[in-house]
Design an enzyme around this catalytic site. Structure first.
Site, short mmCIF file in Angstrom:
data_model
loop_
_atom_site.label_atom_id
_atom_site.label_comp_id
_atom_site.label_asym_id
_atom_site.label_seq_id
_atom_site.Cartn_x
_atom_site.Cartn_y
_atom_site.Cartn_z
CB THR A 157 -1.03 -0.05 1.27
OG1 THR A 157 -1.57 -1.29 1.02
CG2 THR A 157 -1.89 1.32 1.25
N GLY A 340 -31.93 -5.17 -5.27
CA GLY A 340 -32.51 -5.89 -6.36
C GLY A 340 -31.36 -5.60 -7.58
CD GLU A 364 -2.41 -4.64 9.38
OE1 GLU A 364 -1.39 -4.02 8.77
OE2 GLU A 364 -2.42 -5.13 10.47
C1 LIG Z 1 -5.12 -4.47 -1.23
C2 LIG Z 1 -3.92 -5.12 -0.42
C3 LIG Z 1 -3.24 -4.22 0.47
C4 LIG Z 1 -2.20 -4.85 1.09
N1 LIG Z 1 -1.10 -3.99 1.75
C5 LIG Z 1 -0.07 -4.39 2.15
C6 LIG Z 1 1.11 -3.51 2.83
O1 LIG Z 1 0.83 -2.38 2.62
N2 LIG Z 1 2.11 -4.05 2.98
C7 LIG Z 1 2.43 -5.64 3.15
O2 LIG Z 1 3.50 -6.27 3.61
N3 LIG Z 1 1.25 -6.26 2.55
C8 LIG Z 1 0.11 -5.84 2.32
N4 LIG Z 1 -0.64 -6.78 1.78
C9 LIG Z 1 -0.60 -7.93 1.78
C10 LIG Z 1 -1.43 -8.81 2.74
O3 LIG Z 1 -1.21 -8.88 4.36
C11 LIG Z 1 -1.63 -10.49 2.24
O4 LIG Z 1 -1.92 -10.43 1.20
C12 LIG Z 1 -2.15 -11.20 3.50
O5 LIG Z 1 -1.36 -11.33 4.45
C13 LIG Z 1 -2.22 -12.91 2.72
O6 LIG Z 1 -1.04 -13.21 2.13
P1 LIG Z 1 -1.13 -13.90 0.84
O7 LIG Z 1 -2.01 -13.18 -0.11
O8 LIG Z 1 0.27 -14.45 0.49
O9 LIG Z 1 -1.94 -15.18 0.88
P2 LIG Z 1 -1.39 -16.76 1.53
O10 LIG Z 1 -0.67 -16.53 2.78
O11 LIG Z 1 -0.74 -17.40 0.37
O12 LIG Z 1 -2.46 -17.35 1.89
C14 LIG Z 1 -3.57 -18.15 0.96
C15 LIG Z 1 -4.77 -18.80 1.82
O13 LIG Z 1 -4.14 -19.87 2.56
C16 LIG Z 1 -4.41 -19.36 3.92
N5 LIG Z 1 -3.45 -19.93 4.99
C17 LIG Z 1 -2.17 -19.25 4.79
N6 LIG Z 1 -1.56 -19.92 5.78
C18 LIG Z 1 -2.38 -20.51 6.61
C19 LIG Z 1 -2.47 -21.47 7.78
N7 LIG Z 1 -1.26 -21.33 8.46
N8 LIG Z 1 -3.36 -21.99 8.35
C20 LIG Z 1 -4.60 -21.65 7.65
N9 LIG Z 1 -4.82 -21.26 6.55
C21 LIG Z 1 -3.90 -20.64 5.93
C22 LIG Z 1 -4.95 -17.96 3.88
O14 LIG Z 1 -5.70 -17.60 4.93
C23 LIG Z 1 -5.36 -17.61 2.71
O15 LIG Z 1 -6.99 -18.11 2.62
C24 LIG Z 1 -1.96 -6.14 0.98
C25 LIG Z 1 -2.73 -7.01 0.34
C26 LIG Z 1 -3.73 -6.47 -0.45
C27 LIG Z 1 -4.67 -7.45 -1.28
#
Ligand SMILES: Cc1cc2nc3c(=O)[nH]c(=O)nc-3n(C[C@H](O)[C@H](O)[C@H](O)COP(=O)(O)OP(=O)(O)OC[C@H]3O[C@@H](n4cnc5c(N)ncnc54)[C@H](O)[C@@H]3O)c2cc1C
Length: 382
Positions: A157, A340, A364
């Site tokens: 972000t 709707g 987060e």
């Molecule tokens: C619009 C947006 C803004 C963001 N801003 C920032 C930012 O400013 N700075 C920053 O650093 N990040 C940022 N993020 C990143 C965000 O924090 C991550 O996308 C989030 O933490 C999830 O990580 P991932 O997308 O790699 O999903 P993954 O970790 O790959 O997860 C995929 C799925 O697996 C599940 N999963 C993963 N591990 C486990 C577990 N141990 N047990 C059960 N389920 C699990 C997750 O819940 C999810 O459903 C942003 C993301 C978006 C989309």
């Protein structure tokens, strides 16, 4: 906890609500459509002191408590989530500076951000390390008085508009424990080798800025290290509660904004010769929505209040975020249903709330990660 807000909190809520209704809402569709950062609106928010509600006055903020910050976020997001995020996330990562920064770092970096003159962000997530923060691969190698950073951060972000980011990188590649060996750095975005590529095709919160960051031999002076070398993962964990309550407040605002639209529409839309709000099926939806929002708000305010009292309520923050984000998604869905077919058309704000709600279950820490934290807290493991 006293659930009655103080007079100051009520006045703050009224001020931000007016700003959101009069200044944000009328332009929300345009910024969403164009996926454009709302610089003009940010300037207005700055005048009202809404950039850094809970940062102490001596560091350029408004010096209010964390509950005040939650109220500001809620009301901004009620106006529009995309613009709300663009305003409230300008200080994202500032807790690291406030808590662990040196006085010099605070004066140089935190003060201009809190005043709204500069923008910051926090770069933690990587293409292959999201929920698993400790799995990050970005490297920082010491060379004399400098560190040289290499790696890729994604979903950052403010990535293309920030003046600097707090970048988390590995400084110990063979630590005794995998959560150790990560260090935080202040990285100015005009440093050689810093590349930010915008991520434009977002489903929601489209007025906020998002980027992928590549670091190619970026030289950062050792004085830019924030906190203790190798301990940044633990530093970060101390702030997640604050970030999560902030997202819970976003979710409450989104749910309330979507509800407002449905409530109004249900009384205006006529079918079978009367307003659809006369049908018990619609009344029950409105009753369930209003009840869920109130419950989410109370969880959020309680967690925010605990932070205001100096606590670090990991369990309560995760509960608030988990529940409020679910409520945001479900209420936005029901609000659209009440519209709707018109709910499916972009002219009605409810369509935007529906798209914007989803992010609160993702960033987060996803909802699954919140459940892990709550369960660990219940079992006495954190
Ligand atoms: C619009 C947006 C803004 C963001 N801003 C920032 C930012 O400013 N700075 C920053 O650093 N990040 C940022 N993020 C990143 C965000 O924090 C991550 O996308 C989030 O933490 C999830 O990580 P991932 O997308 O790699 O999903 P993954 O970790 O790959 O997860 C995929 C799925 O697996 C599940 N999963 C993963 N591990 C486990 C577990 N141990 N047990 C059960 N389920 C699990 C997750 O819940 C999810 O459903 C942003 C993301 C978006 C989309």
């Amino acid at each position: 906890m006293d659930f009655e807000l103080s007079e100051e909190h009520k006045l703050l809520r009224k001020t931000v609500r007016k700003f959101a209704e009069e200044t944000i809402r009328p332009v929300a569709e345009k910024y969403d459509e164009e996926a454009k950062y709302p610089y003009e609106i940010v300037e207005e928010a700055k005048k009202l002191g809404l950039i850094a509600p809970a940062i102490p006055e001596k560091y350029g903020g408004a010096g209010m408590d964390f509950l005040a910050q939650a109220i500001v976020i809620e009301e901004l997001f009620r106006g529009d989530p995309g613009i709300g995020l663009a305003i409230s996330a300008r200080i994202f990562g500032s807790d690291m500076l406030l808590e662990f920064g040196t006085e010099e770092q605070k004066q140089k970096y935190l003060v201009p951000v809190a005043k709204g003159d500069k923008v910051m962000g926090a770069a933690i997530t990587e293409p292959e390390a999201g929920s698993d923060v400790a799995g990050m691969k970005t490297r920082a190698e010491r060379q004399g008085d400098y560190y040289v950073l290499n790696g890729t951060k994604t979903f950052i972000t403010n990535g293309t508009i920030a003046d600097f980011l707090i970048v988390f990188a590995r400084t110990n590649f063979n630590p005794p424990e995998r959560h150790m060996g990560i260090t935080a750095f202040i990285v100015e975005t005009d440093r050689e080798g810093f590349i930010a590529e915008p991520i434009k095709k977002k489903m929601g919160i489209r007025a906020s800025d998002l980027a992928e960051i590549t670091l190619k031999d970026v030289k950062v002076p050792a004085e830019n290290v924030v906190g203790q070398e190798g301990m940044a993962f633990y530093h970060l964990m101390q702030f997640f509660a604050r970030g999560r309550v902030a997202v819970a407040a976003q979710a409450v605002g989104i749910a309330q904004g979507a509800f407002d639209e449905a409530f109004k529409y249900a009384q205006e839309r006529q079918q079978f010769g009367r307003p659809i709000a006369d049908f018990q099926a619609i009344q029950f939806k409105l009753a369930d929505m209003a009840t869920a929002i109130e419950a989410a708000r109370l969880l959020t305010y309680k967690a925010a209040w605990l932070i205001s009292q100096g606590g670090n309520p990991a369990k309560e923050a995760s509960m608030a975020k988990l529940y409020a984000s679910k409520v945001a998604r479900e209420v936005a869905n029901e609000a659209l249903q009440i519209h709707g077919g018109y709910g499916f058309i972009k002219e009605y704000p409810v369509e935007r709330f529906y798209r914007d709600a989803k992010i609160t279950e993702l960033y987060e820490g996803t909802s699954e990660i919140q459940r892990l934290i709550i369960a660990r807290a219940l079992l006495g493991k954190i």
